[in-house]
Design a protein around this motif. Structure first.
Motif: not given
Length: 80
Positions: A26, A29, A33, A75-76, A78
Motif C-alpha cells: 500500500r 502505491k 502515485a 506498483a501503480i 496498470r
C-alpha cells in the motif's frame, strides 16, 4: 520452548510478515502515485498556499532509493 510454542511463534511471525508486506504494498502505491504527481506537476502553476507541501512531497520522493522508486512506480502501473 516447546514444539507448540515454537509453532505458535512461527505462525504469529508469519502473520506479522503478511501484515507488513501488505502495508509495504500500500505504501509503494502511495509513493508511486506521489512520484508520478511530482513528475507531472508544474510547480510554478501551483497556488502559493500548497507550494510548501508540494516541495516537501517532491523532496520526499527524491529521497527514495532508486530501487524503491522503481518498485513504487511499478506498483501503480496498470496492466495493458
Amino acid at each position: 520452548m516447546t514444539v507448540v510454542g515454537e509453532n505458535t511463534g512461527t505462525f504469529m511471525l508469519g502473520k506479522e510478515l503478511d501484515i507488513l508486506m501488505g502495508e509495504r504494498a500500500r505504501l509503494l502505491k502511495v509513493a508511486g502515485a506521489a512520484a508520478q504527481f511530482v513528475a507531472l506537476m508544474e510547480s510554478r502553476a501551483l497556488p502559493e498556499s500548497v507550494a510548501t507541501e508540494a516541495e516537501l512531497l517532491a523532496e520526499s520522493v527524491n529521497a527514495l532509493s532508486e530501487d524503491t522508486l522503481r518498485d513504487a512506480l511499478a506498483a501503480i502501473t496498470r496492466p495493458k
